[in-house]
Write an enzyme that holds these catalytic residues in place. Sequence first.
Site, PDB file in Angstrom:
ATOM      1  N   LYS A 221     -81.185 -25.262 -93.068  1.00 52.73           N
ATOM      2  CA  LYS A 221     -82.457 -25.473 -92.222  1.00 52.73           C
ATOM      3  C   LYS A 221     -82.452 -26.461 -91.246  1.00 52.73           C
ATOM      4  O   LYS A 221     -81.728 -27.527 -91.274  1.00 52.73           O
ATOM      5  CB  LYS A 221     -83.668 -25.211 -93.017  1.00 52.73           C
ATOM      6  CG  LYS A 221     -83.834 -24.004 -93.604  1.00 52.73           C
ATOM      7  CD  LYS A 221     -85.172 -23.847 -94.174  1.00 52.73           C
ATOM      8  CE  LYS A 221     -85.420 -22.288 -94.827  1.00 52.73           C
ATOM      9  NZ  LYS A 221     -86.348 -21.919 -95.842  1.00 52.73           N
ATOM     10  N   ARG A 255     -82.204 -20.764-103.088  1.00 49.18           N
ATOM     11  CA  ARG A 255     -81.636 -19.743-102.302  1.00 49.18           C
ATOM     12  C   ARG A 255     -80.879 -20.225-101.172  1.00 49.18           C
ATOM     13  O   ARG A 255     -81.069 -21.157-100.312  1.00 49.18           O
ATOM     14  CB  ARG A 255     -82.895 -19.124-101.522  1.00 49.18           C
ATOM     15  CG  ARG A 255     -82.876 -18.088-100.720  1.00 49.18           C
ATOM     16  CD  ARG A 255     -83.977 -17.497 -99.877  1.00 49.18           C
ATOM     17  NE  ARG A 255     -84.276 -16.536 -98.926  1.00 49.18           N
ATOM     18  CZ  ARG A 255     -83.737 -16.877 -97.756  1.00 49.18           C
ATOM     19  NH1 ARG A 255     -83.665 -17.814 -97.250  1.00 49.18           N
ATOM     20  NH2 ARG A 255     -83.683 -15.511 -96.859  1.00 49.18           N
TER      21      ARG A 255
HETATM   22  N1  HH2 Z   1     -86.727 -19.094 -96.146  1.00 48.26           N
HETATM   23  C1  HH2 Z   1     -86.219 -17.948 -95.146  1.00 48.26           C
HETATM   24  C2  HH2 Z   1     -86.449 -16.677 -95.524  1.00 48.26           C
HETATM   25  N2  HH2 Z   1     -86.811 -16.408 -96.835  1.00 48.26           N
HETATM   26  N3  HH2 Z   1     -87.460 -17.073 -98.931  1.00 48.26           N
HETATM   27  C3  HH2 Z   1     -87.981 -17.760 -99.826  1.00 48.26           C
HETATM   28  N4  HH2 Z   1     -88.723 -17.571-100.782  1.00 48.26           N
HETATM   29  N5  HH2 Z   1     -87.641 -19.211 -99.511  1.00 48.26           N
HETATM   30  C4  HH2 Z   1     -87.345 -19.752 -98.213  1.00 48.26           C
HETATM   31  O1  HH2 Z   1     -87.239 -20.991 -97.919  1.00 48.26           O
HETATM   32  C5  HH2 Z   1     -87.120 -18.681 -97.370  1.00 48.26           C
HETATM   33  C6  HH2 Z   1     -87.071 -17.404 -97.413  1.00 48.26           C
HETATM   34  C7  HH2 Z   1     -85.553 -18.474 -93.730  1.00 48.26           C
HETATM   35  O2  HH2 Z   1     -84.247 -18.487 -94.175  1.00 48.26           O
HETATM   36  P1  HH2 Z   1     -83.163 -17.544 -93.526  1.00 48.26           P
HETATM   37  O3  HH2 Z   1     -83.274 -16.240 -94.299  1.00 48.26           O
HETATM   38  O4  HH2 Z   1     -82.063 -18.101 -93.559  1.00 48.26           O
HETATM   39  O5  HH2 Z   1     -83.400 -17.209 -91.980  1.00 48.26           O
HETATM   40  P2  HH2 Z   1     -84.270 -16.089 -91.147  1.00 48.26           P
HETATM   41  O6  HH2 Z   1     -85.718 -16.163 -91.529  1.00 48.26           O
HETATM   42  O7  HH2 Z   1     -84.260 -16.412 -89.861  1.00 48.26           O
HETATM   43  O8  HH2 Z   1     -83.710 -14.755 -91.512  1.00 48.26           O
END
Ligand code: HH2
Length: 275
Positions: A221, A255
């Site tokens: 992040k 995660r």
């Molecule tokens: N962060 C993201 C998405 N889902 N779910 C939980 N429970 N906790 C988190 O910190 C979290 C999440 C964002 O990260 P990412 O999936 O890598 O990116 P994007 O939202 O751009 O798909």
Amino acid sequence: MRLRDRELDLSSRTFVMGILNVTPDSFSDGGLFRRPEEAVLHGVRMAEEGADILDVGGESTRPGSEPVTLEEESRRVLPVIEGLAKRVKVPLSIDTTKSQVAERALQAGASMVNDTSGLTDDLQTAYVAAKHGAALVLMHRKGQPEVMQEDPRYDDLIGEIASFLKASARKAKDAGVGEDQIAIDPGIGFGKTLEHNLYLLKHLTELSVLGKPILIGPSRKSFIGKILNLPVEDRMEGTAAAVTAAVLNGAALVRVHDVKEMVRVIRVADAIRRA
Ligand code: HH2
């Protein structure tokens, strides 16, 4: 917590959730999997590398991202969940804020719903999870993704997040979700500044008063990028440091994108925590 046909004892060690984004615009792995088969293969690889759960998402929640329609999100995630349900034994989670996507994903073989709105976007998600006996992750997010990073402020960061998550867990329980099927997440990067994210990682144990397993998602992040001044593809070591802090401070689930590497980091951090 019961997932698929497995009982996960979340107090026994820290569990690893592998990220599978089937989106064109996710901040780190967006657009990587153009065809469902490619996404399924990546999921199979993460399971082989030691992921305990695979989290499939079809809508980017990155700051400033545009919402997608129910049909588009379903079209992205359902073939991947169906494919993975046949190919891997690890439980599947659906990362969505829409109850209808959750419903379809649970029918297709998922057994956990990861709601980054903590039931604020769609309360019906709790009823869907309850009906399927699914697990439910409730994440704190301040504001909608379009605007959440525009000068977020708190009088009492931990206190406000704890009361939000307590209220979300209450809603889930009232909808019939089992007490031991609920996990909470303070939502790193969701309406938080760099300082907020660091404070949360440092003080994560304070959320244990809610009596729920804590999930944390610091992987690659922007707070890591800000400290190191590095782009998203160079944030593995920074992620390892954040993951270590989270494990030492009581995270039950982490995660991550880089499953092979973070499984090793987590095992060592977990051993230190339990020494
Ligand atoms: N962060 C993201 C998405 N889902 N779910 C939980 N429970 N906790 C988190 O910190 C979290 C999440 C964002 O990260 P990412 O999936 O890598 O990116 P994007 O939202 O751009 O798909």
